[in-house]
Design a protein around this motif. Structure first.
Motif, PDB file in Angstrom:
ATOM      1  N   ALA A   1      30.753  53.659  49.230  1.00  0.00           N
ATOM      2  CA  ALA A   1      30.178  53.029  50.423  1.00  0.00           C
ATOM      3  C   ALA A   1      29.547  54.071  51.337  1.00  0.00           C
ATOM      4  O   ALA A   1      28.469  53.846  51.915  1.00  0.00           O
ATOM      5  CB  ALA A   1      31.262  52.247  51.160  1.00  0.00           C
ATOM      6  N   VAL A   2      30.206  55.223  51.468  1.00  0.00           N
ATOM      7  CA  VAL A   2      29.657  56.296  52.299  1.00  0.00           C
ATOM      8  C   VAL A   2      28.326  56.783  51.730  1.00  0.00           C
ATOM      9  O   VAL A   2      27.360  57.010  52.471  1.00  0.00           O
ATOM     10  CB  VAL A   2      30.669  57.459  52.396  1.00  0.00           C
ATOM     11  CG1 VAL A   2      30.018  58.688  53.025  1.00  0.00           C
ATOM     12  CG2 VAL A   2      31.881  57.039  53.212  1.00  0.00           C
ATOM     13  N   GLN A   3      28.248  56.917  50.408  1.00  0.00           N
ATOM     14  CA  GLN A   3      27.008  57.377  49.796  1.00  0.00           C
ATOM     15  C   GLN A   3      25.880  56.361  49.958  1.00  0.00           C
ATOM     16  O   GLN A   3      24.708  56.737  50.101  1.00  0.00           O
ATOM     17  CB  GLN A   3      27.234  57.686  48.315  1.00  0.00           C
ATOM     18  CG  GLN A   3      27.889  59.031  48.052  1.00  0.00           C
ATOM     19  CD  GLN A   3      26.987  60.201  48.394  1.00  0.00           C
ATOM     20  OE1 GLN A   3      26.728  60.487  49.570  1.00  0.00           O
ATOM     21  NE2 GLN A   3      26.504  60.887  47.369  1.00  0.00           N
ATOM     22  N   GLU A   4      26.207  55.091  49.941  1.00  0.00           N
ATOM     23  CA  GLU A   4      25.178  54.069  50.183  1.00  0.00           C
ATOM     24  C   GLU A   4      24.613  54.207  51.592  1.00  0.00           C
ATOM     25  O   GLU A   4      23.399  54.090  51.805  1.00  0.00           O
ATOM     26  CB  GLU A   4      25.763  52.674  49.972  1.00  0.00           C
ATOM     27  CG  GLU A   4      26.012  52.317  48.515  1.00  0.00           C
ATOM     28  CD  GLU A   4      26.476  50.875  48.349  1.00  0.00           C
ATOM     29  OE1 GLU A   4      26.517  50.156  49.376  1.00  0.00           O
ATOM     30  OE2 GLU A   4      26.794  50.473  47.219  1.00  0.00           O
ATOM     31  N   ILE A   5      25.492  54.457  52.551  1.00  0.00           N
ATOM     32  CA  ILE A   5      25.032  54.652  53.931  1.00  0.00           C
ATOM     33  C   ILE A   5      24.177  55.912  54.029  1.00  0.00           C
ATOM     34  O   ILE A   5      23.115  55.917  54.677  1.00  0.00           O
ATOM     35  CB  ILE A   5      26.242  54.733  54.879  1.00  0.00           C
ATOM     36  CG1 ILE A   5      26.989  53.400  54.900  1.00  0.00           C
ATOM     37  CG2 ILE A   5      25.804  55.130  56.286  1.00  0.00           C
ATOM     38  CD1 ILE A   5      28.281  53.430  55.697  1.00  0.00           C
ATOM     39  N   ASN A   6      24.624  56.994  53.388  1.00  0.00           N
ATOM     40  CA  ASN A   6      23.853  58.239  53.425  1.00  0.00           C
ATOM     41  C   ASN A   6      22.466  58.057  52.806  1.00  0.00           C
ATOM     42  O   ASN A   6      21.463  58.545  53.341  1.00  0.00           O
ATOM     43  CB  ASN A   6      24.610  59.338  52.677  1.00  0.00           C
ATOM     44  CG  ASN A   6      25.849  59.808  53.423  1.00  0.00           C
ATOM     45  OD1 ASN A   6      25.958  59.646  54.641  1.00  0.00           O
ATOM     46  ND2 ASN A   6      26.788  60.391  52.699  1.00  0.00           N
ATOM     47  N   GLU A   7      22.410  57.356  51.682  1.00  0.00           N
ATOM     48  CA  GLU A   7      21.123  57.140  51.021  1.00  0.00           C
ATOM     49  C   GLU A   7      20.199  56.293  51.883  1.00  0.00           C
ATOM     50  O   GLU A   7      18.989  56.568  51.988  1.00  0.00           O
ATOM     51  CB  GLU A   7      21.346  56.474  49.662  1.00  0.00           C
ATOM     52  CG  GLU A   7      20.079  56.336  48.837  1.00  0.00           C
ATOM     53  CD  GLU A   7      20.340  55.785  47.452  1.00  0.00           C
ATOM     54  OE1 GLU A   7      19.433  55.865  46.598  1.00  0.00           O
ATOM     55  OE2 GLU A   7      21.456  55.272  47.218  1.00  0.00           O
ATOM     56  N   ALA A   8      20.754  55.267  52.529  1.00  0.00           N
ATOM     57  CA  ALA A   8      19.941  54.416  53.401  1.00  0.00           C
ATOM     58  C   ALA A   8      19.420  55.204  54.602  1.00  0.00           C
ATOM     59  O   ALA A   8      18.257  55.048  55.006  1.00  0.00           O
ATOM     60  CB  ALA A   8      20.762  53.215  53.863  1.00  0.00           C
ATOM     61  N   ASN A   9      20.259  56.063  55.175  1.00  0.00           N
ATOM     62  CA  ASN A   9      19.829  56.863  56.326  1.00  0.00           C
ATOM     63  C   ASN A   9      18.745  57.868  55.937  1.00  0.00           C
ATOM     64  O   ASN A   9      17.803  58.110  56.700  1.00  0.00           O
ATOM     65  CB  ASN A   9      21.026  57.589  56.936  1.00  0.00           C
ATOM     66  CG  ASN A   9      21.960  56.649  57.675  1.00  0.00           C
ATOM     67  OD1 ASN A   9      21.562  55.555  58.090  1.00  0.00           O
ATOM     68  ND2 ASN A   9      23.210  57.058  57.838  1.00  0.00           N
ATOM     69  N   CYS A  10      18.878  58.462  54.762  1.00  0.00           N
ATOM     70  CA  CYS A  10      17.842  59.387  54.292  1.00  0.00           C
ATOM     71  C   CYS A  10      16.519  58.661  54.076  1.00  0.00           C
ATOM     72  O   CYS A  10      15.440  59.174  54.419  1.00  0.00           O
ATOM     73  CB  CYS A  10      18.289  60.064  52.995  1.00  0.00           C
ATOM     74  SG  CYS A  10      19.603  61.283  53.200  1.00  0.00           S
ATOM     75  N   ALA A  11      16.599  57.452  53.497  1.00  0.00           N
ATOM     76  CA  ALA A  11      15.383  56.666  53.279  1.00  0.00           C
ATOM     77  C   ALA A  11      14.744  56.277  54.606  1.00  0.00           C
ATOM     78  O   ALA A  11      13.507  56.307  54.750  1.00  0.00           O
ATOM     79  CB  ALA A  11      15.712  55.424  52.455  1.00  0.00           C
TER      80      ALA A  11
END
Length: 429
Positions: free
Chosen positions: A249-259
């Protein structure tokens, strides 16, 4: 229409109005924004903003890095930091290498992974000479960050799927690098680290730590006192959150923030322009970035542990003053302006040590100290008539000398007086 319907309609209208207002403000900010052309001034302004966070930016390598004397240096290290990192959007591979050297327990740890909206890597040097912490919430060693004299020359290259992201090198205790807007899984990253040790003993101790972890011949190399580590898959057990739903879940948030970061700043290619644009457009997002790398909130969650460690740390013992050694008195007497007839017999203003082997008002070699005008005159000296004038009274300490032979022991030469003082000192001991 019912009262509830009217209320809901008013709320919806207010929300639509607020959204339109925000979009209008953002559009105006975008229309009138122009990046600073002076890149040096732009970088200086950014570094001023992130200095309090403990980091700086290097435009040449497009990399953020930790400062030498950042506030994180006071926080030390323990395993709980790695365990709690995912709670602060940091997902990484951790590889602590532990060994003993020079009476201390040392740890050099390697990290690589995703740090919020950045991909990065770290190499940290820590040691301790204290016992393990034992409490209900944590049991284990707590390490201090290496002191300046314990820093090591280090360098590393971080690659993602074989492509070089950036390189870092320097004499440091915590060598780091972070690429903004880059999203990565720790498995995609490889870290090649080079460390030069001060001697063979420390090098061999570190190699012993690597071998205990199971590192083989293809994962490290030795050149003199320099060790190179090829870090791909960690040999240590990873934090409990590794591979969990929480980490995913943390990685999904990180990926969304980077995008989101790349989408908002898509019209610019330079990181300095991107951040200046975000600061002008959405200051809140800019502030979020400033505190995304090892923010103080991360360490505040471990404040109880830091307070416990500081409470257990013994206070330094006072060092008693060493006795003034004999035979080290200066060849010249005290300065004339600080040793006057009124101060004769009192503790020396030049040498305030109570155990000083030098007398307080020693005569000059050209003056016996028995003249009233002499600034080195002693209370027990004779009258002025016992001296002969050889010059101007303006230099009385050099213009009067003792008649031959000397009238008292106060007219001894500096060497004779020092020898007598040293003999008295040795007898007293």
């Amino acid at each position: 229409m019912s009262t509830i319907g009217i209320i809901l309609l008013c709320i919806a209208a207010a929300v639509v109005f607020a959204v339109l207002l925000i979009l209008s403000i953002l559009k105006l900010r975008t229309r009138f924004f122009t990046p600073t052309e002076d890149k040096a001034a732009q970088q200086e302004a950014l570094n001023r903003d992130i200095k309090a966070a403990g980091f700086a930016y290097n435009r040449k390598g497009d990399v953020f890095y930790s400062l030498m004397d950042c506030w994180q240096r006071e926080m030390g290290y323990c395993q709980l930091y790695d365990e709690g990192s995912s709670l602060f959007n940091m997902v990484m591979h951790c590889e602590p290498v532990r060994f003993s050297y020079a009476g201390k327990r040392w740890m050099i740890e390697l990290w690589k992974g995703q740090y919020g909206i950045t991909t990065g890597a770290e190499v940290g040097i820590y040691n301790t000479d204290r016992e393990d912490i034992r409490s209900e919430r944590f049991t284990g060693p707590f390490y201090d960050c290496a002191r300046d004299s314990e820093r090591l020359p280090m360098s590393f290259v971080l690659r993602k799927n074989g492509r070089v992201l950036f390189k870092r090198n320097g004499l440091h205790w915590w060598l780091t690098g972070f690429r903004l807007g880059e999203f990565s899984s720790p498995d995609e990253l490889t870290l090649d680290v080079r460390i030069r040790f001060p001697n063979r003993a420390m090098r061999d101790a570190f190699l012993g730590g690597l071998q205990e972890l199971g590192y083989g011949g293809r994962e490290y190399a030795v050149y003199g006192n320099t060790v190179t580590v090829h870090y791909t898959t960690p040999h240590n057990p990873q934090p409990l959150s590794h591979g969990s739903l929480q980490e995913a879940a943390v990685q999904e948030i990180n990926e969304a923030n980077c995008a989101l970061y790349r989408q908002v700043t898509g019209k610019y290619t330079d990181t300095l322009d991107k951040l200046e644009y975000i600061k002008a457009l959405v200051p809140e997002l800019y502030e979020f970035f400033l505190h995304s790398l090892y923010g103080k909130a991360f360490y505040d969650s471990f404040r109880w542990l830091l307070d416990l460690i500081h409470a257990q740390r013994p206070a330094p013992k006072p060092v008693p003053p060493a006795p003034y050694p004999p035979g080290t008195c200066p060849s010249e007497p005290c300065a004339p302006d600080s040793c006057t007839p009124d101060s004769c017999g009192s503790p020396s203003p030049c040498r305030p040590r109570p155990d000083s082997c030098c007398l307080s008002c020693r005569p000059n070699r050209l003056c016996c100290g028995c003249c009233e005008e002499c600034p080195y005159r002693r209370v027990s000296c004779g009258s002025r008539s016992s001296c002969q004038s050889y010059g101007s009274r303006q230099h009385m300490s050099l213009s009067y000398h003792c008649p031959d032979p000397p009238a008292s022991e106060d007219c001894r030469t500096g060497r004779e007086r020092r020898q007598a003082d040293a003999l008295s000192y040795r007898k007293a001991r």
